[in-house]
Design an enzyme around this catalytic site. Sequence first.
Site, PDB file in Angstrom:
ATOM      1  CB  SER A 143      -0.858   0.113   1.257  1.00 45.71           C
ATOM      2  OG  SER A 143      -1.025  -1.054   1.925  1.00 45.71           O
ATOM      3  CG  HIS A 164      -3.276  -1.489  -3.629  1.00 46.42           C
ATOM      4  ND1 HIS A 164      -3.931  -0.302  -3.449  1.00 46.42           N
ATOM      5  CD2 HIS A 164      -2.974  -1.945  -2.379  1.00 46.42           C
ATOM      6  CE1 HIS A 164      -4.010  -0.044  -2.144  1.00 46.42           C
ATOM      7  NE2 HIS A 164      -3.447  -1.031  -1.481  1.00 46.42           N
ATOM      8  CD  GLU A 176      -5.488   1.663  -6.499  1.00 45.28           C
ATOM      9  OE1 GLU A 176      -5.939   2.814  -6.531  1.00 45.28           O
ATOM     10  OE2 GLU A 176      -4.637   1.303  -5.647  1.00 45.28           O
ATOM     11  CG  ASN A 214      -4.151   3.311   0.023  1.00 46.75           C
ATOM     12  OD1 ASN A 214      -5.329   3.292   0.378  1.00 46.75           O
ATOM     13  ND2 ASN A 214      -3.346   2.288   0.207  1.00 46.75           N
TER      14      ASN A 214
HETATM   15  N1  3HC Z   1     -15.964 -12.150   3.614  1.00 48.37           N
HETATM   16  C1  3HC Z   1     -17.067 -12.396   2.918  1.00 48.37           C
HETATM   17  N2  3HC Z   1     -18.148 -11.601   2.918  1.00 48.37           N
HETATM   18  C2  3HC Z   1     -18.105 -10.510   3.701  1.00 48.37           C
HETATM   19  C3  3HC Z   1     -16.975 -10.179   4.479  1.00 48.37           C
HETATM   20  C4  3HC Z   1     -15.868 -11.052   4.416  1.00 48.37           C
HETATM   21  N3  3HC Z   1     -14.729 -10.833   5.083  1.00 48.37           N
HETATM   22  N4  3HC Z   1     -17.213  -9.013   5.135  1.00 48.37           N
HETATM   23  C5  3HC Z   1     -18.446  -8.628   4.786  1.00 48.37           C
HETATM   24  N5  3HC Z   1     -18.991  -9.541   3.932  1.00 48.37           N
HETATM   25  C6  3HC Z   1     -20.279  -9.488   3.279  1.00 48.37           C
HETATM   26  C7  3HC Z   1     -21.364  -9.907   4.264  1.00 48.37           C
HETATM   27  O1  3HC Z   1     -21.613 -11.282   4.207  1.00 48.37           O
HETATM   28  C8  3HC Z   1     -22.552  -9.086   3.801  1.00 48.37           C
HETATM   29  O2  3HC Z   1     -23.240  -9.765   2.765  1.00 48.37           O
HETATM   30  P1  3HC Z   1     -24.823  -9.544   2.587  1.00 48.37           P
HETATM   31  O3  3HC Z   1     -24.981  -8.119   2.174  1.00 48.37           O
HETATM   32  O4  3HC Z   1     -25.212 -10.496   1.542  1.00 48.37           O
HETATM   33  O5  3HC Z   1     -25.394  -9.834   3.933  1.00 48.37           O
HETATM   34  C9  3HC Z   1     -21.926  -7.832   3.196  1.00 48.37           C
HETATM   35  O6  3HC Z   1     -20.561  -8.138   2.918  1.00 48.37           O
HETATM   36  C10 3HC Z   1     -21.994  -6.665   4.161  1.00 48.37           C
HETATM   37  O7  3HC Z   1     -21.381  -7.054   5.384  1.00 48.37           O
HETATM   38  P2  3HC Z   1     -21.973  -6.740   6.820  1.00 48.37           P
HETATM   39  O8  3HC Z   1     -23.468  -6.764   6.761  1.00 48.37           O
HETATM   40  O9  3HC Z   1     -21.285  -7.633   7.789  1.00 48.37           O
HETATM   41  O10 3HC Z   1     -21.448  -5.309   7.187  1.00 48.37           O
HETATM   42  P3  3HC Z   1     -21.563  -3.952   6.415  1.00 48.37           P
HETATM   43  O11 3HC Z   1     -22.800  -3.821   5.637  1.00 48.37           O
HETATM   44  O12 3HC Z   1     -21.256  -2.966   7.477  1.00 48.37           O
HETATM   45  O13 3HC Z   1     -20.351  -3.999   5.388  1.00 48.37           O
HETATM   46  C11 3HC Z   1     -18.115  -3.634   4.768  1.00 48.37           C
HETATM   47  C12 3HC Z   1     -19.069  -4.246   5.787  1.00 48.37           C
HETATM   48  C13 3HC Z   1     -18.245  -4.366   3.415  1.00 48.37           C
HETATM   49  C14 3HC Z   1     -16.722  -3.823   5.302  1.00 48.37           C
HETATM   50  C15 3HC Z   1     -18.494  -2.112   4.575  1.00 48.37           C
HETATM   51  O14 3HC Z   1     -18.606  -1.494   5.820  1.00 48.37           O
HETATM   52  C16 3HC Z   1     -17.508  -1.354   3.743  1.00 48.37           C
HETATM   53  O15 3HC Z   1     -17.522  -1.416   2.516  1.00 48.37           O
HETATM   54  N6  3HC Z   1     -16.596  -0.617   4.429  1.00 48.37           N
HETATM   55  C17 3HC Z   1     -15.557   0.157   3.749  1.00 48.37           C
HETATM   56  C18 3HC Z   1     -14.387  -0.751   3.466  1.00 48.37           C
HETATM   57  C19 3HC Z   1     -13.275  -0.025   2.760  1.00 48.37           C
HETATM   58  O16 3HC Z   1     -13.306   1.172   2.532  1.00 48.37           O
HETATM   59  N7  3HC Z   1     -12.202  -0.776   2.415  1.00 48.37           N
HETATM   60  C20 3HC Z   1     -11.023  -0.227   1.798  1.00 48.37           C
HETATM   61  C21 3HC Z   1     -10.011   0.006   2.859  1.00 48.37           C
HETATM   62  S1  3HC Z   1      -8.532   0.702   2.166  1.00 48.37           S
HETATM   63  C22 3HC Z   1      -7.619  -0.628   1.723  1.00 48.37           C
HETATM   64  O17 3HC Z   1      -7.975  -1.785   1.916  1.00 48.37           O
HETATM   65  C23 3HC Z   1      -6.322  -0.351   1.047  1.00 48.37           C
HETATM   66  C24 3HC Z   1      -5.171  -0.728   1.933  1.00 48.37           C
HETATM   67  O18 3HC Z   1      -4.019  -0.531   1.163  1.00 48.37           O
HETATM   68  C25 3HC Z   1      -5.066   0.103   3.203  1.00 48.37           C
END
Ligand code: 3HC
Length: 309
Positions: A143, A164, A176, A214
């Site tokens: 990252s 990424h 990415e 990022n």
């Molecule tokens: N594996 C499989 N499925 C998953 C999962 C996992 N680890 N986590 C969540 N899910 C699925 C759930 O089963 C659920 O499915 P459904 O809609 O059919 O029920 C769906 O995703 C939504 O999950 P939840 O209901 O548990 O929770 P939320 O609705 O709060 O969603 C989230 C959780 C998808 C994490 C959402 O909050 C989100 O999109 N958050 C933002 C995440 C983000 O911005 N990520 C990028 C971070 S930056 C990065 O990674 C770059 C690095 O370099 C730092």
Amino acid sequence: MVFYSFLTTRSLSLSSAMASKIKHVTVIGSGLMGSGIAQVAAQTGHTVTMVDVDVVAVDKAQKRIENSVQRVAKKKYGDEEEASKFISDTLGRITTSVDAVTAVGSTDLVVEAIVENLEVKKKLFSELDKAAPSHTMFASNTSSLPIAKIAEATSRKDRFGGLHFFNPVPVMKLLEVVRIPETSQATMDAMTAWGAALGKITVQCKDTPGFIVNYLLVPYLLSAIRLIERGDATMEDIDTAMKLGASYPMGPFELLDFIGLDTMKLVNKAWSTDYPEEQAFQMVPTLVKLVEEGKLGRKSGEGFYRYRK
Ligand code: 3HC
């Protein structure tokens, strides 16, 4: 919407033309990102070797993958029999290893997702370069580090790029694909096609700090911490504001805890050292303090917020 369908069409057509090039993938590092990458590759029919330094780490990763595949299967299949076949087929495509050099002896693509430390990554890739077949492509999921500096350790810069992914990998749709000046067009095409074969929407970018996401996301998260350091608002109010005022799925503090404060601190440190003139990348003391206290976010049970185990 039209734009999205264009991307999907582009990705799918590339996929059918070229996805066959990558059949076996070796993922080095079985943390949140590595295990997620291994999982989506296996879910989409690739055989995968997932590597980490010891069996404790790979066992933990396998359990994480099992839980996640079950969630995916539940969403994907109404029928219980189909769901359990999907789960067992996916898990059956993943083997594990604690020996990276042996694991890459026969593989089409290596995706590295180990600790964010340039020297450690360079040492790993220099060893893998000697052991992997000449056709094998190398990618880093870093990252924060320049892909070009990691690729310097190898004699295959034309077959080296950045892949990424985003956390949680099984859910986030974006990948990415990062090009260094030496990356060949064939490598970019094959990596882009592989991303499409995983069901991801790909974007291509140059090897600049933070690539696309990022570069924009990290200053936003660091700015949110500066707001609470100045006492301008509470973290709860900032999270509410960004969820309801900008329709972000998580507020910045929820997202910081989700990504991991140790990971964020490494990014903050690397960029503030490499770009000291850039105000947006300056070190944020609260982040350093929380990490020193072992508060790493969700994974340690506490970060900006507390979590039940
Ligand atoms: N594996 C499989 N499925 C998953 C999962 C996992 N680890 N986590 C969540 N899910 C699925 C759930 O089963 C659920 O499915 P459904 O809609 O059919 O029920 C769906 O995703 C939504 O999950 P939840 O209901 O548990 O929770 P939320 O609705 O709060 O969603 C989230 C959780 C998808 C994490 C959402 O909050 C989100 O999109 N958050 C933002 C995440 C983000 O911005 N990520 C990028 C971070 S930056 C990065 O990674 C770059 C690095 O370099 C730092």
